[in-house]
Motif scaffolding. Structure first.
Motif, mmCIF file in Angstrom:
data_model
loop_
_atom_site.group_PDB
_atom_site.id
_atom_site.type_symbol
_atom_site.label_atom_id
_atom_site.label_comp_id
_atom_site.label_asym_id
_atom_site.label_seq_id
_atom_site.Cartn_x
_atom_site.Cartn_y
_atom_site.Cartn_z
ATOM 1 N N ALA A 1 -11.438 5.413 -5.739
ATOM 2 C CA ALA A 1 -10.159 4.694 -5.850
ATOM 3 C C ALA A 1 -10.184 3.771 -7.066
ATOM 4 N N TRP A 2 -11.322 3.063 -7.289
ATOM 5 C CA TRP A 2 -11.446 2.228 -8.488
ATOM 6 C C TRP A 2 -11.296 3.082 -9.746
ATOM 7 N N ALA A 3 -11.955 4.266 -9.736
ATOM 8 C CA ALA A 3 -11.912 5.128 -10.922
ATOM 9 C C ALA A 3 -10.488 5.619 -11.191
ATOM 10 N N PHE A 4 -9.772 6.059 -10.165
ATOM 11 C CA PHE A 4 -8.396 6.535 -10.360
ATOM 12 C C PHE A 4 -7.526 5.401 -10.902
ATOM 13 N N ALA A 5 -7.715 4.198 -10.320
ATOM 14 C CA ALA A 5 -6.933 3.054 -10.794
ATOM 15 C C ALA A 5 -7.258 2.747 -12.258
ATOM 16 N N LEU A 6 -8.550 2.828 -12.630
ATOM 17 C CA LEU A 6 -8.928 2.597 -14.018
ATOM 18 C C LEU A 6 -8.296 3.614 -14.960
ATOM 19 N N LEU A 7 -8.168 4.868 -14.519
ATOM 20 C CA LEU A 7 -7.504 5.869 -15.344
ATOM 21 C C LEU A 7 -6.035 5.503 -15.532
ATOM 22 N N GLY A 8 -5.407 5.007 -14.465
ATOM 23 C CA GLY A 8 -4.024 4.552 -14.587
ATOM 24 C C GLY A 8 -3.898 3.335 -15.479
ATOM 25 N N ILE A 9 -4.848 2.408 -15.376
ATOM 26 C CA ILE A 9 -4.837 1.222 -16.213
ATOM 27 C C ILE A 9 -4.994 1.615 -17.686
ATOM 28 N N GLY B 1 -5.303 4.738 -5.256
ATOM 29 C CA GLY B 1 -5.783 4.826 -6.630
ATOM 30 C C GLY B 1 -5.084 5.916 -7.412
ATOM 31 N N ARG B 2 -4.849 7.064 -6.797
ATOM 32 C CA ARG B 2 -4.167 8.150 -7.507
ATOM 33 C C ARG B 2 -2.718 7.779 -7.809
ATOM 34 N N ALA B 3 -2.075 7.073 -6.884
ATOM 35 C CA ALA B 3 -0.706 6.631 -7.144
ATOM 36 C C ALA B 3 -0.669 5.698 -8.355
ATOM 37 N N ARG C 1 0.841 -1.194 0.000
ATOM 38 C CA ARG C 1 0.000 0.000 0.000
ATOM 39 C C ARG C 1 0.876 1.244 0.000
ATOM 40 N N PHE C 2 0.318 2.325 -0.481
ATOM 41 C CA PHE C 2 0.990 3.619 -0.420
ATOM 42 C C PHE C 2 0.562 4.349 0.847
ATOM 43 N N GLU D 1 -3.921 -4.749 -5.019
ATOM 44 C CA GLU D 1 -4.520 -4.294 -3.761
ATOM 45 C C GLU D 1 -5.810 -3.504 -3.988
ATOM 46 N N ILE D 2 -5.937 -2.926 -5.175
ATOM 47 C CA ILE D 2 -7.115 -2.095 -5.426
ATOM 48 C C ILE D 2 -8.387 -2.925 -5.419
ATOM 49 N N LEU D 3 -8.282 -4.205 -5.702
ATOM 50 C CA LEU D 3 -9.478 -5.044 -5.767
ATOM 51 C C LEU D 3 -10.116 -5.245 -4.399
#
Length: 783
Positions: free
Chosen positions: A557-565, A516-518, A494-495, A548-550
């Motif tokens: 957090a899901w949305a930020f991770a999706l933007l990174g994905i 998620g932002r990280a 985790r961050f 870990e996002i799952l």
């Protein structure tokens, strides 16, 4: 005005209040009143930053206490403007002004208008005199004060009537608040009499600054008849001679009273206490009195503080029928005698001294009525009036905003020059400081992963464009990436989020959103950097931290991770593990939408909170047709909710947010909402190719430039920063990292998109106009 919920005062009460008027140790009634109202307010509302601005009648001024932060000369017109600019500079949210003819300079005190015209905050003015027959100068001055004040406070109903009928002031602008009094217990006067060597005697009292208009000679002329029946009577005349009279005529009036008492043979029954007494001593004098008398000569007195004090403390009162006394002593609450009638004064005194049950019944009735006049109760009324004034100012600003229609020329304002000075100001060799005080980094509150992740995304965008040429951009990227590297805990995967200025982490694991932002920043780095070393580092950290996002529950957090994905997959589209997590996170958002959306509330949750449009943006960029459809649908609904009737962008306020079937918070409006609106609009344009979405992006961006509810720019052209939000009646003057990054990211995204599109055709007025949200409220007050 509609019924207000209990949290009205909390929402609209000012956090910084200045009281303007004369102040102790100056010897005058207004100075005492200003002192009482300030100290009572500070006691009842210690959380409010309050102070005093005092006006001087002497060139040398006075030795004021610490609460007087600024003073100015009565006869110096330029000083009035300086005082106003001081108040504006201090971000005062409301001014409480004391007004009396004679305490301000100019014809009929007209200099005070310069101060009022220069102030930027609402003003509540307490009028200590309202004349029934003003001369033209007095009339014009008061009319202008009424125009420049949000509320006028008077201390009697007659004052309200005069303002309405003589000066044409609307009734809704007038508030009647009684003159405040100390909360003194109902005691036997004998308890205090020994302090003044009058034990066993009947005490008649007059107090206040001594001057000929007080009519004390008429009481002295009444004494022979009274002391014949009540030889125990002693008349206490307490108070220094009025300073203006003392300068002009010395003690001539007091000496004439002493001579009159000698001539009438009542010198042994009158005592002059020639001093300005403090509050505690004054209450002791009042406590010792059996009867209080105000024998004033002029009916045109709308307020008497001495009358209020003694009446509210439970004293039997005799008075001439000046306006305040007529109102307060009506219905047998005291005895009224004709002006200048010593025989009537003697008769009234004998009546009260002869009839003890009558006197005590009058005392008790006055004391009970006086409970509504205690400073605690009065200050509560003032605070309510302050809140009313601030709410009205906001409603007026909003009404003006709603009446503004953007014309075609205004639809595409010129982009300001991109400035990075404030970004570099907030960034040191550790990372991006989280907060600022005004424009200065507030290192006491340290750093956070949230901001350094967003800073890394921005620096990558800037390196890709030619919007700014600065050799330090690479240093920014390294600095923000280094912060994320240190923020990651291999043990927890985790961050961490919050770091003290000393470099110590303040938590073992940060929020879901910061994680998620990280991931968003790491995915962007993989996609956009031209450096193999950074891409390899980011790929490894992305792979380790992504699973870990799952297990997290925050939709954002899901949305930020999706933007990174989405960013990551532009570089490594064949990564099946990442695509699987993308599918799972997309499904989570779709499931959330299906569980909560209704025809009237087309959203993922039963509440709109922060960074709302990021949920839509994530689905729009998910490469999933169903997700894109939901993303477009929900974003279209959200933009309708975030549209003011005049067409400008109106984000959800963070002071309560917006619950389904509830009341929407109008403020504080945050820059992150405008930035998210820009980003989601561009995503919608990329998916659909419809230019309307670019107009939506521009509409959200223009919120930064002043096309908002208050017509105020959030962008600071001087610093290059962005103010920390749109408050009830102003911008938050601090310029922290989150707001700065929201502005810069929105700028770069929109400028890049517009350059890609080539042109932005003007929209029709019909497209500018939006349907007002039916649940739109101002705090708890419907607009």
């Amino acid at each position: 005005m509609q019924t207000l919920e209990p949290d009205f005062l909390e929402k609209f009460s000012p956090n910084r209040v200045a009281f303007v008027g004369n102040y102790l140790p100056r010897h005058c009634g207004i100075a005492t009143f200003t002192y009482d109202v300030f100290t009572s307010f500070a006691k009842e509302f210690p959380q409010v930053d309050s102070f005093v601005v005092s006006v001087n009648d002497l060139p040398e001024g006075y030795d004021y206490p610490d609460e007087v932060r600024f003073d100015f000369g009565q006869e110096n017109l330029a000083d009035y403007e300086r005082a106003a600019r001081f108040l504006n500079n201090k971000n005062v949210e409301l001014v409480c002004l004391q007004h009396e003819y004679g305490i301000y300079g100019g014809r009929a005190g007209s200099y005070i208008l310069r101060l009022l015209e220069t102030l930027t905050m609402p003003v509540v003015t307490t009028l200590h005199t309202v004349l029934r027959n003003p001369n033209p100068d007095q009339y014009n001055t008061l009319r202008q004060i009424a125009r420049l004040s949000a509320r006028l406070v008077v201390m009697s109903e007659r004052g309200r009537t005069f303002l309405r009928e003589i000066y044409g002031v609307p009734d809704q602008k007038i508030t009647v608040i009684a003159h405040g009094i100390p909360d003194m217990p109902f005691v036997d006067p004998h308890f205090y009499k020994d302090q003044f060597d009058v034990a066993g005697r009947s005490v008649l009292l007059t107090f206040g600054l001594l001057s000929p208009n007080k009519g004390i000679e008429n009481v002295i002329r009444a004494l022979p008849e009274v002391v014949d029946k009540h030889p125990e009577l002693v008349y206490l005349v307490v108070g220094a001679t009025h300073p203006n009279l003392l300068r002009e005529r010395g003690e001539a009036y007091r000496e004439s009273l002493i001579r009159l008492a000698d001539e009438l043979g009542v010198s042994d029954h009158i005592r002059f206490h020639n001093k300005f007494v403090d509050a505690d001593e004054l209450m002791a004098y009042i406590g010792a009195a059996d009867v209080y008398i105000t024998p004033y000569l002029n009916p045109a007195q709308i307020t008497s503080g001495t009358l209020a004090y003694c009446f509210g403390s439970g004293k039997a009162v005799i008075s001439t029928p000046y306006w305040h006394a007529e109102e307060l002593l009506a219905d047998g609450n005291g005895l009224l005698v004709p002006f200048g009638d010593s025989d009537a004064i003697a008769g009234a005194l004998n009546t009260l001294l002869d009839n003890e049950p009558l006197r005590h019944a009058m005392r008790k009735r006055a004391y009970l009525l006086g409970r509504a006049m205690t400073w605690k109760r009065v200050i509560a009324r003032y605070q309510k009036t302050f809140a009313d004034a601030r709410q009205e100012r906001l409603l007026n600003s909003l009404q003006q905003a709603l009446q503004r229609k953007p014309d075609r020329a205004e639809s595409i304002p010129v982009f300001p020059t991109l400035k990075l000075a404030h970004l570099f100001r907030l960034t040191d060799y550790t990372g991006l400081a989280q907060h600022a005080r005004y424009t200065l980094p507030h290192y006491e509150e340290g750093y956070c992963t949230d901001d350094n992740a967003r800073g890394l995304i921005l620096s990558l965008w800037l390196e890709e464009t030619d919007l700014v040429l600065d050799a330090r951009l690479g240093w920014l990227t390294d600095t923000f990436a280094t912060f994320l590297n240190y923020a990651y805990s291999p043990t927890s995967r985790r961050f961490r989020n919050f770091m003290a200025y000393t470099g110590a982490w303040l938590e073992e694991a940060g929020s879901d959103d910061s994680h998620g932002r990280a991931l968003w920043a790491l995915g962007s780095l993989v996609s956009r950097t031209s450096r193999n070393d950074l891409r390899q580092w980011a790929s490894e950290l992305f792979e380790h931290s992504l699973p870990e996002i799952l297990g997290m529950t925050s939709p954002r957090a899901w949305a930020f991770a999706l933007l990174g994905i989405s960013e990551y997959l532009t570089r490594f589209g064949g990564d099946r593990k990442v695509r699987r997590i993308q599918t799972e996170l997309t499904g989570k958002l779709i499931t959330l939408y299906q569980a909560h959306a209704t025809p009237e509330w087309d959203w993922f949750e039963p509440i709109l909170t922060y960074d709302n449009a990021r949920l839509c943006q994530a689905l729009l960029l998910s490469n999933n047709p169903e997700a894109e459809r939901i993303g477009l649908r929900t974003f279209g609904w959200l933009q309708g909710v975030q549209s003011a009737p005049g067409g400008h962008f109106r984000p959800i306020g963070n002071d309560g947010f917006y619950e389904m079937n509830g009341q929407r918070a109008m403020f504080d409006q945050q820059p992150v909402e405008a930035a998210a609106g820009v980003a989601a609009s561009i995503a919608a344009w990329q998916v659909t190719g419809e230019v309307t979405w670019l107009h939506e992006a521009r509409r959200a961006f223009d919120w930064f430039l002043g096309r908002n509810d208050l017509g105020l720019s959030l962008y600071d052209a001087h610093s290059g920063g962005c103010f920390d939000g749109l408050q009830l009646d102003r911008v938050n003057q601090n310029q922290g990292a989150e707001s700065l990054l929201a502005w810069l990211m929105a700028y770069v995204e929109l400028k890049t998109a517009l350059e890609s599109a080539g042109t932005l055709p003007a929209l029709s007025d019909q497209n500018h106009e939006k349907t007002a949200d039916p649940q739109l409220t101002l705090g708890t007050q419907r607009v």
